[in-house]
Design a protein around this motif. Structure first.
Motif, PDB file in Angstrom:
ATOM      1  N   GLU A  15       0.826  -1.204   0.000  1.00  0.00           N
ATOM      2  CA  GLU A  15       0.000   0.000   0.000  1.00  0.00           C
ATOM      3  C   GLU A  15       0.863   1.258   0.000  1.00  0.00           C
ATOM      4  O   GLU A  15       1.880   1.323   0.688  1.00  0.00           O
ATOM      5  CB  GLU A  15      -0.884   0.039   1.254  1.00  0.00           C
ATOM      6  CG  GLU A  15      -1.846  -1.123   1.357  1.00  0.00           C
ATOM      7  CD  GLU A  15      -2.675  -1.079   2.622  1.00  0.00           C
ATOM      8  OE1 GLU A  15      -3.844  -1.473   2.559  1.00  0.00           O
ATOM      9  OE2 GLU A  15      -2.153  -0.660   3.683  1.00  0.00           O
ATOM     10  N   ARG A 109      -7.906   1.048  -4.993  1.00  0.00           N
ATOM     11  CA  ARG A 109      -8.622  -0.142  -4.490  1.00  0.00           C
ATOM     12  C   ARG A 109      -9.895  -0.407  -5.272  1.00  0.00           C
ATOM     13  O   ARG A 109     -10.235  -1.544  -5.556  1.00  0.00           O
ATOM     14  CB  ARG A 109      -8.989   0.063  -3.011  1.00  0.00           C
ATOM     15  CG  ARG A 109      -7.820  -0.113  -2.102  1.00  0.00           C
ATOM     16  CD  ARG A 109      -8.280  -0.004  -0.667  1.00  0.00           C
ATOM     17  NE  ARG A 109      -7.115   0.140   0.188  1.00  0.00           N
ATOM     18  CZ  ARG A 109      -7.044   0.965   1.219  1.00  0.00           C
ATOM     19  NH1 ARG A 109      -8.069   1.717   1.547  1.00  0.00           N
ATOM     20  NH2 ARG A 109      -5.956   1.020   1.943  1.00  0.00           N
ATOM     21  N   TYR A 128      -8.789  -8.864   1.167  1.00  0.00           N
ATOM     22  CA  TYR A 128      -8.209  -7.536   1.339  1.00  0.00           C
ATOM     23  C   TYR A 128      -9.274  -6.447   1.166  1.00  0.00           C
ATOM     24  O   TYR A 128      -9.369  -5.511   1.962  1.00  0.00           O
ATOM     25  CB  TYR A 128      -7.069  -7.333   0.340  1.00  0.00           C
ATOM     26  CG  TYR A 128      -6.528  -5.925   0.348  1.00  0.00           C
ATOM     27  CD1 TYR A 128      -5.824  -5.444   1.446  1.00  0.00           C
ATOM     28  CD2 TYR A 128      -6.737  -5.079  -0.729  1.00  0.00           C
ATOM     29  CE1 TYR A 128      -5.335  -4.143   1.466  1.00  0.00           C
ATOM     30  CE2 TYR A 128      -6.248  -3.779  -0.723  1.00  0.00           C
ATOM     31  CZ  TYR A 128      -5.552  -3.315   0.382  1.00  0.00           C
ATOM     32  OH  TYR A 128      -5.082  -2.032   0.406  1.00  0.00           O
ATOM     33  N   LEU A 129     -10.096  -6.584   0.126  1.00  0.00           N
ATOM     34  CA  LEU A 129     -11.122  -5.570  -0.118  1.00  0.00           C
ATOM     35  C   LEU A 129     -12.145  -5.539   1.007  1.00  0.00           C
ATOM     36  O   LEU A 129     -12.602  -4.469   1.421  1.00  0.00           O
ATOM     37  CB  LEU A 129     -11.805  -5.814  -1.474  1.00  0.00           C
ATOM     38  CG  LEU A 129     -10.921  -5.533  -2.688  1.00  0.00           C
ATOM     39  CD1 LEU A 129     -11.644  -5.920  -3.973  1.00  0.00           C
ATOM     40  CD2 LEU A 129     -10.492  -4.080  -2.730  1.00  0.00           C
ATOM     41  N   THR A 132     -10.472  -3.736   3.938  1.00  0.00           N
ATOM     42  CA  THR A 132     -10.277  -2.301   3.770  1.00  0.00           C
ATOM     43  C   THR A 132     -11.624  -1.586   3.730  1.00  0.00           C
ATOM     44  O   THR A 132     -11.721  -0.445   4.167  1.00  0.00           O
ATOM     45  CB  THR A 132      -9.467  -1.989   2.495  1.00  0.00           C
ATOM     46  OG1 THR A 132     -10.056  -2.662   1.394  1.00  0.00           O
ATOM     47  CG2 THR A 132      -8.042  -2.443   2.642  1.00  0.00           C
TER      48      THR A 132
END
Length: 136
Positions: A15, A109, A128-129, A132
């Protein structure tokens, strides 16, 4: 049948500035031209974080800091069983120089699902999505 040989592979969800680094495999690699989170195989007796720091330095010339381990993904590739171990990482230093990959992008993203991903990276991407989105 003997034990299926399992290979551990670490990958970095790197990131920076609310973007994530994605890399495209070159045409001579397995799964050519698909996109992936960069990383590589663990050496014998190597810690996961150390392997990831080494691989990203070798492949992309970047210094990173692994911060959070996500759920490993097991997938079959031919007669081998690969275990893909993802880490969310922070960028520390360096300018990208592609050693093995064809291309790279710092992706927002919201656009990550638009890439043609290696199958093993898809569960990593989804986890991950979800993470986040929860933290937004």
């Amino acid at each position: 049948m003997g034990d299926v040989h399992s290979i551990k592979v670490v990958c970095a969800i790197l990131e920076q500035h609310n973007r994530v680094l994605v890399t495209q495999r070159n045409q001579n690699m397995a799964q050519p031209l698909l996109w992936e989170f960069p990383g590589g195989k663990l050496e014998p007796d190597e810690e996961e974080e150390q392997a990831l720091i080494r691989e990203i330095k070798e492949e992309l010339q970047l210094d990173i800091l692994p911060v959070k381990r996500l759920t490993p993904v097991s997938y079959a590739l031919g007669d081998k069983l690969l275990e893909l171990i993802p880490y969310i990482c922070h960028y520390k230093a360096g300018a990208i120089q592609l050693v093995e990959h064809k291309a790279y992008q710092w992706a927002e993203r919201s656009r990550l699902r638009n890439y043609n991903w290696c199958p093993a990276d898809l569960p990593v991407l989804e986890e991950y999505l979800q993470l986040t989105q929860l933290s937004l």
